[in-house]
Design a protein around this motif. Structure first.
Motif, PDB file in Angstrom:
ATOM      1  N   GLY A   1       0.809  -1.209   0.000  1.00  0.00           N
ATOM      2  CA  GLY A   1       0.000   0.000   0.000  1.00  0.00           C
ATOM      3  C   GLY A   1       0.842   1.260   0.000  1.00  0.00           C
ATOM      4  N   MET A   2       1.921   1.244   0.769  1.00  0.00           N
ATOM      5  CA  MET A   2       2.794   2.402   0.818  1.00  0.00           C
ATOM      6  C   MET A   2       3.519   2.590  -0.515  1.00  0.00           C
ATOM      7  SD  MET A   2       4.216   1.786   4.681  1.00  0.00           S
ATOM      8  CE  MET A   2       5.192   3.268   4.797  1.00  0.00           C
ATOM      9  N   ARG A   3       3.914   1.478  -1.158  1.00  0.00           N
ATOM     10  CA  ARG A   3       4.551   1.581  -2.469  1.00  0.00           C
ATOM     11  C   ARG A   3       3.576   2.164  -3.486  1.00  0.00           C
ATOM     12  NH1 ARG A   3       7.120  -3.704  -5.145  1.00  0.00           N
ATOM     13  NH2 ARG A   3       4.962  -4.388  -4.996  1.00  0.00           N
ATOM     14  N   ASP A   4       2.318   1.741  -3.461  1.00  0.00           N
ATOM     15  CA  ASP A   4       1.333   2.270  -4.403  1.00  0.00           C
ATOM     16  C   ASP A   4       1.162   3.771  -4.240  1.00  0.00           C
ATOM     17  OD1 ASP A   4       0.972  -0.284  -5.360  1.00  0.00           O
ATOM     18  OD2 ASP A   4      -0.884  -0.658  -4.262  1.00  0.00           O
TER      19      ASP A   4
ATOM     20  N   ASP B   1      -9.641  -5.639   9.569  1.00  0.00           N
ATOM     21  CA  ASP B   1      -9.574  -5.941   8.140  1.00  0.00           C
ATOM     22  C   ASP B   1      -9.305  -4.651   7.368  1.00  0.00           C
ATOM     23  OD1 ASP B   1      -9.691  -7.072   5.680  1.00  0.00           O
ATOM     24  OD2 ASP B   1     -11.792  -7.675   5.767  1.00  0.00           O
ATOM     25  N   LEU B   2      -8.041  -4.245   7.375  1.00  0.00           N
ATOM     26  CA  LEU B   2      -7.579  -3.057   6.682  1.00  0.00           C
ATOM     27  C   LEU B   2      -6.497  -3.470   5.691  1.00  0.00           C
ATOM     28  CD1 LEU B   2      -7.215  -0.765   9.831  1.00  0.00           C
ATOM     29  CD2 LEU B   2      -9.105  -0.761   8.184  1.00  0.00           C
ATOM     30  N   PRO B   3      -6.312  -2.738   4.597  1.00  0.00           N
ATOM     31  CA  PRO B   3      -5.358  -3.173   3.566  1.00  0.00           C
ATOM     32  C   PRO B   3      -3.959  -3.467   4.101  1.00  0.00           C
ATOM     33  CG  PRO B   3      -6.712  -1.395   2.726  1.00  0.00           C
ATOM     34  CD  PRO B   3      -7.069  -1.538   4.170  1.00  0.00           C
TER      35      PRO B   3
ATOM     36  N   VAL C   1       6.791   8.918  -7.940  1.00  0.00           N
ATOM     37  CA  VAL C   1       8.102   8.298  -7.761  1.00  0.00           C
ATOM     38  C   VAL C   1       8.260   7.199  -8.810  1.00  0.00           C
ATOM     39  CG1 VAL C   1       9.609   7.069  -6.146  1.00  0.00           C
ATOM     40  CG2 VAL C   1       8.000   8.799  -5.296  1.00  0.00           C
ATOM     41  N   ALA C   2       9.415   7.137  -9.444  1.00  0.00           N
ATOM     42  CA  ALA C   2       9.650   6.131 -10.490  1.00  0.00           C
ATOM     43  C   ALA C   2       9.572   4.727  -9.913  1.00  0.00           C
ATOM     44  CB  ALA C   2      11.017   6.364 -11.128  1.00  0.00           C
ATOM     45  N   GLU C   3       8.888   3.833 -10.638  1.00  0.00           N
ATOM     46  CA  GLU C   3       8.668   2.479 -10.130  1.00  0.00           C
ATOM     47  C   GLU C   3       9.977   1.747  -9.869  1.00  0.00           C
ATOM     48  OE1 GLU C   3       5.969  -1.480 -11.197  1.00  0.00           O
ATOM     49  OE2 GLU C   3       6.008   0.251 -12.544  1.00  0.00           O
ATOM     50  N   ASP C   4      10.966   1.941 -10.744  1.00  0.00           N
ATOM     51  CA  ASP C   4      12.222   1.207 -10.559  1.00  0.00           C
ATOM     52  C   ASP C   4      13.091   1.798  -9.453  1.00  0.00           C
ATOM     53  OD1 ASP C   4      12.955   3.546 -11.774  1.00  0.00           O
ATOM     54  OD2 ASP C   4      14.007   2.637 -13.457  1.00  0.00           O
ATOM     55  N   ALA C   5      12.658   2.925  -8.866  1.00  0.00           N
ATOM     56  CA  ALA C   5      13.419   3.521  -7.762  1.00  0.00           C
ATOM     57  C   ALA C   5      12.981   2.978  -6.409  1.00  0.00           C
ATOM     58  CB  ALA C   5      13.261   5.037  -7.772  1.00  0.00           C
ATOM     59  N   VAL C   6      11.816   2.331  -6.347  1.00  0.00           N
ATOM     60  CA  VAL C   6      11.222   1.915  -5.071  1.00  0.00           C
ATOM     61  C   VAL C   6      11.559   0.458  -4.786  1.00  0.00           C
ATOM     62  CG1 VAL C   6       9.112   1.723  -3.710  1.00  0.00           C
ATOM     63  CG2 VAL C   6       9.348   3.563  -5.399  1.00  0.00           C
TER      64      VAL C   6
ATOM     65  N   PRO D   1      -6.751   6.698   7.425  1.00  0.00           N
ATOM     66  CA  PRO D   1      -5.793   6.644   6.307  1.00  0.00           C
ATOM     67  C   PRO D   1      -4.447   6.074   6.708  1.00  0.00           C
ATOM     68  CG  PRO D   1      -7.029   8.701   6.235  1.00  0.00           C
ATOM     69  CD  PRO D   1      -7.433   8.016   7.503  1.00  0.00           C
ATOM     70  N   VAL D   2      -3.943   6.437   7.891  1.00  0.00           N
ATOM     71  CA  VAL D   2      -2.622   5.955   8.292  1.00  0.00           C
ATOM     72  C   VAL D   2      -2.635   4.451   8.568  1.00  0.00           C
ATOM     73  CG1 VAL D   2      -2.984   6.514  10.751  1.00  0.00           C
ATOM     74  CG2 VAL D   2      -0.663   6.366   9.811  1.00  0.00           C
ATOM     75  N   THR D   3      -3.699   3.938   9.172  1.00  0.00           N
ATOM     76  CA  THR D   3      -3.737   2.509   9.485  1.00  0.00           C
ATOM     77  C   THR D   3      -4.075   1.656   8.265  1.00  0.00           C
ATOM     78  OG1 THR D   3      -6.047   2.714  10.200  1.00  0.00           O
ATOM     79  CG2 THR D   3      -4.358   2.895  11.905  1.00  0.00           C
ATOM     80  N   ARG D   4      -4.625   2.268   7.240  1.00  0.00           N
ATOM     81  CA  ARG D   4      -4.919   1.523   6.013  1.00  0.00           C
ATOM     82  C   ARG D   4      -3.672   1.312   5.157  1.00  0.00           C
ATOM     83  NH1 ARG D   4     -10.224   0.941   4.802  1.00  0.00           N
ATOM     84  NH2 ARG D   4      -9.787   0.683   2.586  1.00  0.00           N
ATOM     85  N   SER D   5      -2.630   2.137   5.392  1.00  0.00           N
ATOM     86  CA  SER D   5      -1.465   2.054   4.508  1.00  0.00           C
ATOM     87  C   SER D   5      -0.186   1.599   5.195  1.00  0.00           C
ATOM     88  CB  SER D   5      -1.221   3.412   3.836  1.00  0.00           C
ATOM     89  OG  SER D   5      -0.979   4.416   4.802  1.00  0.00           O
TER      90      SER D   5
END
Length: 580
Positions: free
Chosen positions: A343-346, A503-505, A353-358, A479-483
């Motif tokens: 979730g944090m990466r998304d 039941d959070l992401p 942020v560039a995908e290949d940087a993460v 929001p913070v607990t979902r991610s």
């Protein structure tokens, strides 16, 4: 023996205390009361609640006991300064009462104290410009005005400036981590993760060291701090000036200059820092000045953490908007980015942020948590628990803050207790929510079933995990607990305990419903009670879920596996461990 710059530390302590006394005395009193030992706190609370006169004093006593409603009632009574009562109401999370108390003060009586309280209310609401304007209204508030203006400017993008450093020759494989806090003075999940990363990199051949923010740990009440601590062979260097710069913008410049001096002496080949963005801003300035790469590790969504205790209107504030902008900007500008969960990466990718940087490096376990778990009854005996042999004990080892939702666990326990007489609840940890949770257990009539041992030593944490029948993570839906993915569920799974979580992401990344634990709707005591009843009635299912959780943790969540990801990232940035 480590050097202890006592005179410098005492000067820094005096500055810290003086700023709090001058800028926010009521909040300082609340914070001090929350740090007192339990026995001292209870005795002091009894004296304060019986005090005559000032409502703030009586409110402080009730808050120390966890009696929030009584504390607010004391503030609403017309006793004592309305400005002081307004400050206390803000410290208790009631900005509406703060606003009402301030509004009741006649315009011609609104002096320095009123302006300071109004500025703090604006800052609480995230109105950075209004906070700076109100603080600057009265000359007696000059320290507060500098603080508010510095925070505004920092959130608007002010950054340190350093000249280019010539002649820097990095030492091969030498990496410097720039941290907010660390062991041995802070035992949080943040500090534990930092230490585990450093140890895994060292074991992989890198030469590692860490440096903490300016003023730490003196600012958190450790005036005897040494300039350097060594824990398990990992060195933590402290930046301890005799005085910290006034205002966050000036302090960022000071941070960059102190860090640059340390980099010049130690010659790292790479800098690695963590949230939030103020660390990144200082580290980027230093890395660019010395021409070395830097990595930003996003460990949380701190704008959402800030908003979590302020209500939905905080999401529309200037501070929240700028907080997110600065975090996204820091991640985009870094040479490499690390984060904890899907979730944090998304969210990082959505911010540009560039995908290949993460690189994904989740919270993990090592050391004692990877060893064979201790028997439940052995763990209970070691901890000295006085519970029946057949007790069904559920609970957590956690920071006790509101968004953890531990009131839901207590309400679920109250629903379950009549049909499960062997139920017990064990909540280990400390934090601002602890007095309220203890008071709630009393109101629900289950205080005799609950234990609150307070903060436990890191070495004892696994024993508290092992002594439970089920580990509970009843986080609120925010929001913070979902991610943000926590570390404690991974540790519980590694210990072979089934995890019951909201039941959070973010939690669904860590708990496979029906295989390693159970997921229940957030903030639903009845659903949680039903899940606990299911586990109480079926020891075989508890064993099955716990065994599968341990297998998952050891296969996918170890620091050894994460170390490989860090090594690959560093290599991509041109930094490798020397061949030994």
């Amino acid at each position: 023996m480590p050097r202890r710059p006592l005179l410098r530390n005492l000067a820094l302590t005096a500055q810290t205390v003086g700023e709090h006394v001058t800028d926010d005395p009521v909040l300082l009193a609340l914070q001090v009361s929350r740090r007192l030992p339990r026995a001292v706190s209870e005795r002091a609370a009894g004296l304060l609640t019986r005090a005559r006169g000032a409502g703030v004093v009586r409110a402080l006593g009730h808050e120390m006991r966890g009696e929030r409603e009584a504390a607010l009632a004391a503030l609403e009574a017309r006793r004592g300064s309305p400005v002081h009562r307004a400050d206390a109401a803000l410290g208790l999370g009631r900005p509406d009462l703060t606003a009402a108390l301030l509004e009741a003060v006649a315009p011609d009586e609104r002096g320095a104290g009123w302006s300071a309280a109004a500025a703090r209310l604006a800052a609480h609401r995230g109105d950075l410009e209004e906070a700076a304007r109100l603080a600057a209204r009265h000359p007696r508030n000059r320290h507060l005005a500098r603080r508010m203006a510095g925070e505004r400017d920092t959130f608007r993008g002010v950054a340190p400036s350093l000249p280019t450093k010539t002649g820097h020759t990095p030492a091969p494989g030498r990496v410097l981590h720039v941290l907010t806090n660390s062991l041995p003075h802070t035992g949080s999940g943040y500090a534990q993760r930092s230490h585990s990363i450093l140890a895994s990199l060292r074991d992989g051949g890198f030469e590692v060291e860490a440096v903490t923010r300016p003023g730490y740990p003196v600012q958190i009440g450790v005036p005897w701090a040494a300039e350097r601590d060594v824990v398990d062979g990992i060195a933590y260097q402290r930046l301890l000036p005799a005085r910290l710069a006034q205002g966050q913008a000036a302090r960022l410049q000071q941070h960059a200059e102190l860090l640059a001096a340390h980099v010049r002496r130690t010659r790292p080949a790479l800098l690695h820092t963590t949230t939030h963005f103020t660390n990144a801003v200082a580290v980027e300035a230093v890395a660019r000045a010395f021409g070395i790469p830097w990595v930003y590790e996003v460990r949380g969504q701190l704008a959402d953490t800030w908003a979590a205790v302020r209500g939905p209107e905080a999401l529309e504030s200037e501070r929240y908007r700028l907080f997110q902008e600065r975090e996204a900007e820091a991640a985009r500008r870094a040479d490499g980015v690390v984060t904890l969960g899907e979730g944090m990466r998304d969210r990082l990718l959505a911010a540009g942020v560039a995908e290949d940087a993460v690189v994904l490096c989740p919270n993990a376990v090592g050391g004692a948590f990877t060893a064979e778990p201790e028997d439940r009854d052995v763990a209970r005996a070691r901890l000295g628990w006085d519970v029946p042999e057949d007790a069904f004990v559920v609970g957590t080892v956690s920071s006790l803050v509101d968004y953890e939702g531990l009131d839901t666990l207590l309400r679920a326990a109250a629903l379950l207790a009549p049909r499960c007489p062997e139920l017990r609840v064990h909540i280990a940890g400390d934090g601002v929510a602890r007095p309220g949770l203890q008071a709630l257990a009393g109101r629900l009539g289950i205080a005799h079933l609950c234990s609150f041992p307070g903060r436990v030593a890191r070495a004892d944490a696994r024993w508290h995990h092992a002594a439970l029948d089920a580990f509970i993570v009843p986080r609120r839906d925010l929001p913070v607990t979902r991610s943000v993915t926590p570390m404690k569920t991974v540790e519980a799974s590694a210990t072979g305990r089934p995890v019951v979580a909201s039941d959070l992401p973010a939690l669904a990344e860590l708990v496979d419903h029906g295989r390693t634990g159970l997921l229940v709707p957030a903030e639903d005591p009845a659903a949680l009670a039903d899940a606990l009843a299911r586990l109480a009635a079926d020891p075989a299912e508890r064993a099955r879920l716990g065994a599968a959780g341990r297998q998952w943790a050891l296969a996918t969540r170890t620091w050894e596996a994460n170390a490989r990801r860090y090594r690959e990232l560093y290599a991509r940035l041109g930094v490798t461990a020397p061949v030994r």
